[in-house]
Design a protein around this motif. Structure first.
Motif, PDB file in Angstrom:
ATOM      1  N   GLU A 164       0.820  -1.213   0.000  1.00 41.64           N
ATOM      2  CA  GLU A 164       0.000   0.000   0.000  1.00 41.64           C
ATOM      3  C   GLU A 164       0.856   1.267   0.000  1.00 41.64           C
ATOM      4  OE1 GLU A 164      -3.745   0.311   2.298  1.00 41.64           O
ATOM      5  OE2 GLU A 164      -2.993  -1.461   3.348  1.00 41.64           O
ATOM      6  N   ILE A 165       0.320   2.307  -0.623  1.00 47.22           N
ATOM      7  CA  ILE A 165       0.833   3.671  -0.463  1.00 47.22           C
ATOM      8  C   ILE A 165      -0.332   4.498   0.069  1.00 47.22           C
ATOM      9  CG2 ILE A 165       1.917   5.661  -1.546  1.00 47.22           C
ATOM     10  CD1 ILE A 165       2.769   3.894  -3.833  1.00 47.22           C
ATOM     11  N   VAL A 166      -0.173   5.087   1.239  1.00 49.62           N
ATOM     12  CA  VAL A 166      -1.236   5.912   1.803  1.00 49.62           C
ATOM     13  C   VAL A 166      -0.695   7.299   2.097  1.00 49.62           C
ATOM     14  CG1 VAL A 166      -2.450   3.942   2.803  1.00 49.62           C
ATOM     15  CG2 VAL A 166      -0.784   5.169   4.180  1.00 49.62           C
ATOM     16  N   GLU A 167      -1.598   8.271   2.098  1.00 48.62           N
ATOM     17  CA  GLU A 167      -1.225   9.665   2.332  1.00 48.62           C
ATOM     18  C   GLU A 167      -2.002  10.213   3.515  1.00 48.62           C
ATOM     19  OE1 GLU A 167      -1.472  14.014   2.130  1.00 48.62           O
ATOM     20  OE2 GLU A 167      -3.115  12.586   1.883  1.00 48.62           O
ATOM     21  N   LYS A 168      -1.327  10.996   4.347  1.00 48.89           N
ATOM     22  CA  LYS A 168      -1.979  11.619   5.493  1.00 48.89           C
ATOM     23  C   LYS A 168      -1.264  12.918   5.840  1.00 48.89           C
ATOM     24  CE  LYS A 168      -4.418  11.995   9.379  1.00 48.89           C
ATOM     25  NZ  LYS A 168      -5.846  12.360   9.375  1.00 48.89           N
ATOM     26  N   ASP A 169      -2.000  14.011   5.739  1.00 49.91           N
ATOM     27  CA  ASP A 169      -1.492  15.324   6.168  1.00 49.91           C
ATOM     28  C   ASP A 169      -0.100  15.642   5.634  1.00 49.91           C
ATOM     29  OD1 ASP A 169      -3.810  15.829   7.589  1.00 49.91           O
ATOM     30  OD2 ASP A 169      -3.035  14.961   9.440  1.00 49.91           O
ATOM     31  N   GLY A 170       0.090  15.455   4.347  1.00 51.58           N
ATOM     32  CA  GLY A 170       1.354  15.832   3.737  1.00 51.58           C
ATOM     33  C   GLY A 170       2.446  14.780   3.809  1.00 51.58           C
ATOM     34  N   LEU A 171       2.129  13.593   4.285  1.00 52.48           N
ATOM     35  CA  LEU A 171       3.106  12.509   4.359  1.00 52.48           C
ATOM     36  C   LEU A 171       2.669  11.327   3.506  1.00 52.48           C
ATOM     37  CD1 LEU A 171       3.996  12.386   8.170  1.00 52.48           C
ATOM     38  CD2 LEU A 171       5.093  13.706   6.359  1.00 52.48           C
ATOM     39  N   LEU A 172       3.636  10.625   2.921  1.00 54.55           N
ATOM     40  CA  LEU A 172       3.396   9.395   2.178  1.00 54.55           C
ATOM     41  C   LEU A 172       3.964   8.218   2.962  1.00 54.55           C
ATOM     42  CD1 LEU A 172       4.311  10.402  -1.496  1.00 54.55           C
ATOM     43  CD2 LEU A 172       2.024   9.982  -0.573  1.00 54.55           C
ATOM     44  N   PHE A 173       3.169   7.158   3.075  1.00 60.00           N
ATOM     45  CA  PHE A 173       3.597   5.948   3.775  1.00 60.00           C
ATOM     46  C   PHE A 173       3.675   4.798   2.775  1.00 60.00           C
ATOM     47  CE2 PHE A 173       1.605   8.709   6.820  1.00 60.00           C
ATOM     48  CZ  PHE A 173       2.363   8.568   7.984  1.00 60.00           C
ATOM     49  N   PHE A 174       4.848   4.177   2.695  1.00 66.16           N
ATOM     50  CA  PHE A 174       5.085   3.073   1.765  1.00 66.16           C
ATOM     51  C   PHE A 174       5.193   1.760   2.543  1.00 66.16           C
ATOM     52  CE2 PHE A 174       6.534   6.832  -0.372  1.00 66.16           C
ATOM     53  CZ  PHE A 174       6.249   6.641  -1.710  1.00 66.16           C
ATOM     54  N   GLN A 175       4.344   0.807   2.195  1.00 64.01           N
ATOM     55  CA  GLN A 175       4.386  -0.522   2.795  1.00 64.01           C
ATOM     56  C   GLN A 175       5.184  -1.443   1.867  1.00 64.01           C
ATOM     57  OE1 GLN A 175       0.918  -3.044   2.465  1.00 64.01           O
ATOM     58  NE2 GLN A 175       0.976  -3.494   4.654  1.00 64.01           N
TER      59      GLN A 175
END
Length: 279
Positions: A164-175
């Protein structure tokens, strides 16, 4: 300097106080409290090679088995607050302000983890998230089983995949998932993240820019015939169609260094945030 072996009791405030030196730069000083009949323990990310104290009232011992551990105790009660400077084998200087207390906190402090929190806090300026928010998202993504993976090319029966790639409040999270198809355990030494030109004609230089993650989950590696999940957080970014985002992991004492490449279009296909207690 006396050597002490006592019970582990710790006192350290997470608040930091800036201290100016002669050239105007500012060093963060950690306030620490030590006791008379209990030992305070500091755990550093590297071996302690030097410790300097502003007062003989502070007694210390470097642990013989774990040289990155420093034990402290007060030689006299109610001494005047003083300074302490610790230098590690990595050349890092840690300045402290030491005070006496009859009841120090009973928890030891891991200076490596403390630095990670400070680093994340600094990098999060300008976003609505704090270090605890980032940690919560990372922890949940680490526990999720990816529904679909984009795999890179195998390297010695090791392959790296993007979940997954998720976005929250200006951040990207890469799984990311490391799959070990061999019976030889895989231990990661380092990760590299590069925005680079896509493959071009021969004799043409490829331009690369390395990115640094804000935070990431622990990654013990992948044992034989198993998979391991790790999550990285970055400040949000996009890339042009002529570029790609390359993620590569390097093996400790080995050459199995798989890579996965992502296009600019893939980076735009972020999922809505679906993390517990995060809206």
């Amino acid at each position: 300097m006396k050597h002490l072996i006592m019970l582990i009791v710790f006192g350290l405030s997470l608040a930091t106080h800036a201290q100016s030196n002669f050239n105007g730069t500012r060093l963060e000083t950690y306030p620490i409290q030590i006791g008379w009949d209990k030992t305070t323990v500091l755990v550093f990310p590297h071996e302690v090679v030097s410790a300097d104290f502003g007062s003989p009232a502070v007694l210390s011992e470097k642990d013989k088995i774990a040289p990155n551990v420093l034990k402290l105790k007060a030689g006299v009660r109610h001494f005047v607050p003083t300074s302490m400077y610790v230098i590690t084998a990595a050349g890092k200087l840690y300045p402290f302000t030491v005070e006496f207390t009859e009841n120090p906190d009973e928890r030891p402090i891991d200076m490596g983890k403390q630095e990670e929190v400070e680093y994340v806090t600094t990098r999060l300026k300008g976003t609505a998230m704090n270090a605890a928010d980032v940690s919560s998202v990372i922890n949940e993504l680490t526990q999720r089983t990816p529904e679909k993976l984009v795999w890179g090319k195998r390297s010695g029966r090791i392959r790296l995949g993007l979940g997954e790639i998720v976005e929250k409040d200006g951040l990207l999270f890469f799984q990311l998932v490391v799959e070990n198809e061999s019976w030889v355990d895989y231990l990661a030494q380092k990760w590299q993240f590069t925005v680079q030109d896509k493959r071009q004609a021969k004799r043409t230089a490829i331009r690369r820019v390395e990115l640094e993650p804000i935070s990431f989950s622990p990654f013990p590696g992948a044992e034989g015939k198993s998979k391991g999940v790790i999550v990285f957080a970055f400040s949000r970014f996009t890339i042009a169609d002529a570029k790609e985002f390359a993620i590569q992991v390097f093996e400790t004492n080995g050459d199995r260094n798989p890579m996965v490449r992502l296009s600019g279009k893939k980076l735009l296909q972020v999922n809505p945030i679906l993390i517990s207690n995060h809206n």
